[in-house]
Design an enzyme around this catalytic site. Sequence first.
Site, PDB file in Angstrom:
ATOM      1  N   GLY A  37     -43.713 -59.678 -22.449  1.00 28.71           N
ATOM      2  CA  GLY A  37     -43.567 -58.279 -22.848  1.00 28.71           C
ATOM      3  C   GLY A  37     -42.347 -57.569 -22.284  1.00 28.71           C
ATOM      4  O   GLY A  37     -42.344 -56.340 -22.184  1.00 28.71           O
ATOM      5  N   THR A  38     -41.291 -58.322 -21.958  1.00 33.27           N
ATOM      6  CA  THR A  38     -40.092 -57.624 -21.453  1.00 33.27           C
ATOM      7  C   THR A  38     -39.420 -56.814 -22.565  1.00 33.27           C
ATOM      8  O   THR A  38     -38.869 -55.754 -22.304  1.00 33.27           O
ATOM      9  CB  THR A  38     -39.069 -58.595 -20.811  1.00 33.27           C
ATOM     10  OG1 THR A  38     -38.631 -59.517 -21.810  1.00 33.27           O
ATOM     11  CG2 THR A  38     -39.664 -59.342 -19.646  1.00 33.27           C
ATOM     12  N   ASN A  39     -39.494 -57.302 -23.792  1.00 31.45           N
ATOM     13  CA  ASN A  39     -38.942 -56.521 -24.909  1.00 31.45           C
ATOM     14  C   ASN A  39     -39.782 -55.273 -25.164  1.00 31.45           C
ATOM     15  O   ASN A  39     -39.244 -54.220 -25.495  1.00 31.45           O
ATOM     16  CB  ASN A  39     -38.833 -57.371 -26.178  1.00 31.45           C
ATOM     17  CG  ASN A  39     -37.568 -58.197 -26.198  1.00 31.45           C
ATOM     18  OD1 ASN A  39     -36.460 -57.660 -26.262  1.00 31.45           O
ATOM     19  ND2 ASN A  39     -37.711 -59.511 -26.100  1.00 31.45           N
ATOM     20  N   MET A 112     -46.061 -64.404 -31.403  1.00 29.73           N
ATOM     21  CA  MET A 112     -45.939 -65.805 -31.815  1.00 29.73           C
ATOM     22  C   MET A 112     -46.905 -66.211 -32.935  1.00 29.73           C
ATOM     23  O   MET A 112     -47.129 -67.394 -33.167  1.00 29.73           O
ATOM     24  CB  MET A 112     -46.112 -66.732 -30.601  1.00 29.73           C
ATOM     25  CG  MET A 112     -45.145 -66.445 -29.473  1.00 29.73           C
ATOM     26  SD  MET A 112     -43.415 -66.278 -29.995  1.00 29.73           S
ATOM     27  CE  MET A 112     -42.846 -67.939 -29.729  1.00 29.73           C
ATOM     28  N   LYS A 113     -47.456 -65.235 -33.637  1.00 34.92           N
ATOM     29  CA  LYS A 113     -48.310 -65.557 -34.795  1.00 34.92           C
ATOM     30  C   LYS A 113     -47.577 -65.189 -36.077  1.00 34.92           C
ATOM     31  O   LYS A 113     -46.736 -64.285 -36.071  1.00 34.92           O
ATOM     32  CB  LYS A 113     -49.631 -64.780 -34.716  1.00 34.92           C
ATOM     33  CG  LYS A 113     -50.544 -65.262 -33.612  1.00 34.92           C
ATOM     34  CD  LYS A 113     -51.197 -66.571 -34.001  1.00 34.92           C
ATOM     35  CE  LYS A 113     -51.946 -67.158 -32.817  1.00 34.92           C
ATOM     36  NZ  LYS A 113     -52.415 -68.517 -33.057  1.00 34.92           N
ATOM     37  N   ILE A 114     -47.950 -65.890 -37.146  1.00 33.92           N
ATOM     38  CA  ILE A 114     -47.317 -65.592 -38.434  1.00 33.92           C
ATOM     39  C   ILE A 114     -48.197 -64.629 -39.219  1.00 33.92           C
ATOM     40  O   ILE A 114     -49.405 -64.856 -39.360  1.00 33.92           O
ATOM     41  CB  ILE A 114     -47.045 -66.900 -39.212  1.00 33.92           C
ATOM     42  CG1 ILE A 114     -45.965 -67.693 -38.443  1.00 33.92           C
ATOM     43  CG2 ILE A 114     -46.597 -66.610 -40.637  1.00 33.92           C
ATOM     44  CD1 ILE A 114     -45.730 -69.079 -38.977  1.00 33.92           C
ATOM     45  N   LEU A 115     -47.604 -63.552 -39.694  1.00 34.22           N
ATOM     46  CA  LEU A 115     -48.359 -62.558 -40.466  1.00 34.22           C
ATOM     47  C   LEU A 115     -48.417 -62.991 -41.926  1.00 34.22           C
ATOM     48  O   LEU A 115     -47.468 -63.592 -42.441  1.00 34.22           O
ATOM     49  CB  LEU A 115     -47.684 -61.192 -40.343  1.00 34.22           C
ATOM     50  CG  LEU A 115     -47.684 -60.611 -38.915  1.00 34.22           C
ATOM     51  CD1 LEU A 115     -46.703 -59.458 -38.801  1.00 34.22           C
ATOM     52  CD2 LEU A 115     -49.082 -60.182 -38.476  1.00 34.22           C
ATOM     53  N   ASN A 129     -38.307 -57.858 -36.356  1.00 36.64           N
ATOM     54  CA  ASN A 129     -38.582 -58.911 -35.369  1.00 36.64           C
ATOM     55  C   ASN A 129     -37.328 -59.223 -34.580  1.00 36.64           C
ATOM     56  O   ASN A 129     -36.219 -59.058 -35.079  1.00 36.64           O
ATOM     57  CB  ASN A 129     -39.048 -60.179 -36.103  1.00 36.64           C
ATOM     58  CG  ASN A 129     -39.371 -61.319 -35.149  1.00 36.64           C
ATOM     59  OD1 ASN A 129     -39.957 -61.106 -34.081  1.00 36.64           O
ATOM     60  ND2 ASN A 129     -38.987 -62.535 -35.501  1.00 36.64           N
ATOM     61  N   HIS A 131     -35.507 -62.444 -32.681  1.00 39.23           N
ATOM     62  CA  HIS A 131     -35.576 -63.901 -32.601  1.00 39.23           C
ATOM     63  C   HIS A 131     -34.435 -64.412 -31.721  1.00 39.23           C
ATOM     64  O   HIS A 131     -33.289 -63.979 -31.879  1.00 39.23           O
ATOM     65  CB  HIS A 131     -35.487 -64.507 -34.007  1.00 39.23           C
ATOM     66  CG  HIS A 131     -35.663 -65.988 -34.004  1.00 39.23           C
ATOM     67  ND1 HIS A 131     -36.898 -66.587 -33.852  1.00 39.23           N
ATOM     68  CD2 HIS A 131     -34.766 -66.993 -34.085  1.00 39.23           C
ATOM     69  CE1 HIS A 131     -36.742 -67.905 -33.847  1.00 39.23           C
ATOM     70  NE2 HIS A 131     -35.466 -68.170 -33.998  1.00 39.23           N
TER      71      HIS A 131
END
Length: 209
Positions: A37-39, A112-115, A129, A131
Amino acid sequence: NHILLEKFWKIKKKLYWKIDLIGPNKIKTAVFISGTGTNLKTLYNFSLKKKSPIKIELVISNNKNAKGLLFSKSKKIISKVFNFKKRVIIENKILKDLEKNKIKLICLAGFMKILSRNFIRKFRGKIINIHPSLLPKYKGLNTHQRAIKNNEKFSGCTIHFVSHKLDSGKIILQKKVKIYKQDTPKSLAKRILKVEHKLYPKAIIKLYC
Ligand code: GAR
């Protein structure tokens, strides 16, 4: 005269947009995380600034042990954990939460999950997002390891809109980071992460200010 009038309306519209962003009218934003969670932390600190167009109202995590949740809870941000095993049900629950909190922007920050296509369609153009590579190169996982293995001279990070194809939506901003001979995936990840923290707020300013 027509051109002058058009210019006048454009300036007026921009001004209204800016006035609208002061205080309670900032764009209500949700941040999705899975890990450290640094971002999230940088986005939160940025959101407190006057020049920031966003306010973080909700944090969603697929991982109850995500360190970022300690941060969001310490800042009293509504923080929710969802187990993504039953994705359709979970996404519908999340959509309800987003609606309830009047969320207008979703920032994925190490999520890290795909919506699903359906979820993305409902928030079209409003999910962004970060990346850790120079997209379209190195989509997916283990980006640093692959960039080093391929003897790339540069890697970096990209902020992009989320589309139904993994890491393929329209690019908003990108920043190059040099790869040194002695770099390991870990050292490179660390250096890129620092750049990510500057890039995410910049991308939001580019989009909304
Ligand atoms: C960041 O490097 C981000 O770019 C990456 O995960 C890290 C999360 O760090 N995201 C992805 O790989 C998405 N495919 P953080 O939890 O400290 O923000």
